[in-house]
Design a protein around this motif. Structure first.
Motif, PDB file in Angstrom:
ATOM      1  N   ASP A   1      -4.157   3.481   6.256  1.00 33.92           N
ATOM      2  CA  ASP A   1      -5.482   4.045   6.895  1.00 33.92           C
ATOM      3  C   ASP A   1      -6.749   3.497   6.327  1.00 33.92           C
ATOM      4  O   ASP A   1      -7.502   2.825   7.251  1.00 33.92           O
ATOM      5  CB  ASP A   1      -5.682   5.578   6.724  1.00 33.92           C
ATOM      6  N   MET A   2      -6.987   3.188   5.194  1.00 33.56           N
ATOM      7  CA  MET A   2      -7.958   2.578   4.568  1.00 33.56           C
ATOM      8  C   MET A   2      -8.033   1.210   5.227  1.00 33.56           C
ATOM      9  O   MET A   2      -9.104   0.894   5.511  1.00 33.56           O
ATOM     10  CB  MET A   2      -7.895   2.413   3.069  1.00 33.56           C
TER      11      MET A   2
ATOM     12  N   GLY B   1      -0.022   4.966  -2.603  1.00 33.81           N
ATOM     13  CA  GLY B   1      -0.911   5.959  -2.257  1.00 33.81           C
ATOM     14  C   GLY B   1      -0.282   6.274  -0.818  1.00 33.81           C
ATOM     15  O   GLY B   1       0.275   5.364  -0.065  1.00 33.81           O
TER      16      GLY B   1
ATOM     17  N   LEU C   1      -2.286   7.089   1.739  1.00 34.57           N
ATOM     18  CA  LEU C   1      -3.279   6.629   2.897  1.00 34.57           C
ATOM     19  C   LEU C   1      -4.070   5.424   2.816  1.00 34.57           C
ATOM     20  O   LEU C   1      -5.040   5.019   3.443  1.00 34.57           O
ATOM     21  CB  LEU C   1      -4.701   7.672   2.469  1.00 34.57           C
ATOM     22  N   GLY C   2      -3.384   4.408   2.020  1.00 35.59           N
ATOM     23  CA  GLY C   2      -3.796   2.928   1.842  1.00 35.59           C
ATOM     24  C   GLY C   2      -3.778   2.261   3.109  1.00 35.59           C
ATOM     25  O   GLY C   2      -4.956   1.382   3.537  1.00 35.59           O
TER      26      GLY C   2
ATOM     27  N   ILE D   1      -9.857   9.261   2.610  1.00 37.58           N
ATOM     28  CA  ILE D   1      -8.723   8.270   2.566  1.00 37.58           C
ATOM     29  C   ILE D   1      -8.779   7.478   1.159  1.00 37.58           C
ATOM     30  O   ILE D   1      -7.648   7.375   0.816  1.00 37.58           O
ATOM     31  CB  ILE D   1      -9.003   7.458   3.865  1.00 37.58           C
ATOM     32  N   TRP D   2      -9.982   7.252   0.840  1.00 36.90           N
ATOM     33  CA  TRP D   2      -9.906   6.273  -0.556  1.00 36.90           C
ATOM     34  C   TRP D   2      -9.297   7.294  -1.698  1.00 36.90           C
ATOM     35  O   TRP D   2      -8.996   6.649  -2.540  1.00 36.90           O
ATOM     36  CB  TRP D   2     -11.452   6.105  -0.640  1.00 36.90           C
TER      37      TRP D   2
ATOM     38  N   ASP E   1      -6.714   8.608  -1.869  1.00 38.13           N
ATOM     39  CA  ASP E   1      -5.262   8.712  -1.968  1.00 38.13           C
ATOM     40  C   ASP E   1      -4.799   7.127  -1.480  1.00 38.13           C
ATOM     41  O   ASP E   1      -3.930   7.158  -0.589  1.00 38.13           O
ATOM     42  CB  ASP E   1      -4.451   9.631  -1.246  1.00 38.13           C
ATOM     43  N   THR E   2      -5.525   6.187  -1.818  1.00 35.86           N
ATOM     44  CA  THR E   2      -5.018   4.854  -1.429  1.00 35.86           C
ATOM     45  C   THR E   2      -4.316   4.071  -2.598  1.00 35.86           C
ATOM     46  O   THR E   2      -3.259   3.659  -2.303  1.00 35.86           O
ATOM     47  CB  THR E   2      -6.751   4.192  -1.053  1.00 35.86           C
ATOM     48  N   ASP E   3      -5.159   3.908  -3.656  1.00 39.00           N
ATOM     49  CA  ASP E   3      -4.366   3.271  -5.057  1.00 39.00           C
ATOM     50  C   ASP E   3      -4.919   3.562  -5.966  1.00 39.00           C
ATOM     51  O   ASP E   3      -5.971   2.920  -6.464  1.00 39.00           O
ATOM     52  CB  ASP E   3      -4.303   1.861  -4.534  1.00 39.00           C
TER      53      ASP E   3
ATOM     54  N   MET F   1       0.766  -1.263   0.093  1.00 39.95           N
ATOM     55  CA  MET F   1       0.063   0.017   0.195  1.00 39.95           C
ATOM     56  C   MET F   1       0.817   1.222  -0.021  1.00 39.95           C
ATOM     57  O   MET F   1       0.624   2.183  -0.826  1.00 39.95           O
ATOM     58  CB  MET F   1      -1.047   0.233   1.148  1.00 39.95           C
TER      59      MET F   1
ATOM     60  N   THR G   1      -9.022   1.950  -7.538  1.00 41.81           N
ATOM     61  CA  THR G   1     -10.095   2.787  -6.845  1.00 41.81           C
ATOM     62  C   THR G   1     -10.734   3.859  -7.725  1.00 41.81           C
ATOM     63  O   THR G   1     -10.389   4.029  -9.009  1.00 41.81           O
ATOM     64  CB  THR G   1      -9.691   3.596  -5.479  1.00 41.81           C
TER      65      THR G   1
END
Length: 462
Positions: free
Chosen positions: A177-178, A172, A174-175, A235-236, A238-240, A168, A244
């Protein structure tokens, strides 16, 4: 997804993947069912601390929760090597699974109506309550863990999560955190055929920001307000980006099962499961696995279980499997777990309502949809699209859903149709304030700017 799929049928062509998705079509008048999944964050009531898998300080943990439910419900165990990581009904009903940070998830069975979902939730909480009480465990009803840092949050013993945890941060900010600090409620819907799938996907994607806004319930992180109403949704963002987002290609001419297969094939893999072992292939190509030239597993070829498991690692706002998953809502209080399926059933299972929802949204450009998606975590119902606030759009959409539910005429023992479950959304749109805003009012008011009060006031079931 509670269990990884086990189907060793070799994949010999791209067309097999298309046919696998298409097999979900409910043709010939088969009933359209509703599945509801919800996550909740456990904590120890004595000190508001997180609940590790094995427990702490002599207290039983997440494993003990699962063991207690296994003994009381008689559901079958789901194991990851020797670790109990979930339960399932062997007759194809519901399942209980664990998210990476211990978020406790009920993956509900496919059911005929929202009344049945309500009964399923009653049964779930009735079984869970005595087990949790004996362990001193309660559950938050927020869309984000409000207090604990990432380092304070436990990790569940699932091999796939260790692979995701390592990957993760590469894709990104914030992955993690997700994975460890968010919780959601999700609804799974059937489609009749490809055209119906396309229509529902487009309406679902266009309206996911509205759903996020109406269900916004995650204004806190790290012990304080974040300045957003849905931190989970932020958060989503800046996850991947590979797996997404709002899927703009779904609105293009020619979208269908084949186009989604091509999209999924281009999403990098996380793992390949063989036997009890999850092999870390993070970043690798599913196409290479199909062709037997995966660098990490030379000569190994893809099976249908690999495909099903790969699809479960893709996280767009609406996800296609053999059904559609609506993924935009924060977790919340008990009434929200039936409000979301009621909203979706009213919109997506009434042909006239679905057509009207498409008319309402089809003029929105890809740029406008994306801008709305970016604005919603902070603004919720005050976000705007094409000159209208989401509050106004929400009133139109809720009216469509209510008509659709009355047309369905699924009645409970008191003669009430499913529109009774829309009451929380009606209250939010009438008042104009989300649950997140009301909880911020409490934080700056009666809570005395202390997040500790959330562990008393934001607790399931309510």
């Amino acid at each position: 997804m509670a269990r990884d799929v086990s189907d060793t049928t070799p994949i010999t062509s791209r067309n097999m993947l298309v046919e696998w998705l298409e097999a979900g079509s409910k043709t010939g008048g088969a009933p359209l069912l509703i599945g509801t999944e919800h996550e909740k964050i456990p904590f120890y009531a004595a000190d508001d601390s997180p609940v590790p898998y094995e427990g702490s300080g002599g207290r039983g943990g997440v494993r003990a929760l699962l063991e207690g439910l296994r003994d009381s419900l008689g559901w079958a165990p789901i194991l990851d090597r020797d670790a109990l990581i979930g339960l399932y009904q062997s007759d194809g009903g519901g399942a209980i699974s664990l998210e990476p940070g211990g978020q406790f998830e009920l993956s509900g069975a496919p059911l005929a109506d929202v009344h049945a979902t309500h009964d399923e939730l009653d049964a779930h909480f009735a079984a869970l309550a005595p087990v949790a009480r004996a362990l001193g465990v309660r559950f938050l009803d927020l869309g984000c863990s409000p207090k604990w840092s990432r380092s304070e949050t436990p990790m569940m013993p699932k091999q796939r999560y260790a692979i995701m945890q390592a990957y993760m941060p590469k894709v990104g900010a914030l992955g993690l955190d997700m994975m460890f600090r968010t919780a959601t409620v999700q609804v799974n819907l059937d489609f009749v055929d490809e055209a119906d799938m396309v229509q529902k996907t487009r309406v679902g994607l266009a309206l996911q920001p509205l759903i996020t806004a109406m269900f916004a319930n995650s204004p806190f992180l790290d012990g304080k307000p974040t300045g957003r109403l849905s931190q989970r949704s932020y958060i989503w963002l800046d996850t991947d980006p590979d797996r997404t987002g709002m899927l703009p290609f779904a609105f293009e001419d020619g979208f269908g099962f084949e186009r989604y297969v091509d999209y999924a094939l281009d999403v990098p893999m996380y793992f390949v499961k063989r036997g009890d072992v999850y092999h870390d292939v993070a970043g690798a190509s599913f196409r290479d696995l199909m062709e037997g030239r995966l660098q990490q597993l030379p000569g190994e070829r893809a099976t249908m279980s690999d495909w099903a498991n790969h699809l479960s690692t893709i996280f767009p706002e609406v996800r296609l499997k053999t059904y559609l998953e609506m993924r935009g809502a924060d977790a919340g209080p008990r009434a929200h777990f039936t409000a979301l399926p009621a909203l979706c059933a009213g919109l997506f299972y009434d042909a006239a309502g679905l057509d009207q929802a498409r008319e309402l949204t089809k003029g929105w450009s890809a740029a406008a949809r994306q801008a709305l998606r970016a604005d919603v975590p902070g603004l919720a119902l005050d976000a705007r699209i094409e000159g209208r606030s989401l509050r106004d759009v929400g009133r139109d959409v809720l009216a469509l859903a209510k008509v659709g539910l009355r047309q369905r005429a699924r009645l409970d023992a008191k003669g009430r149709d499913e529109s009774v479950f829309l009451a929380p959304l009606e209250a939010i749109l009438e008042d104009g304030r989300t649950l997140a805003q009301r909880r911020l009012d409490a934080y700056y008011g009666g809570w005395g700017q202390s997040i500790d009060a959330a562990f008393t006031d934001c607790v399931l079931p309510q």
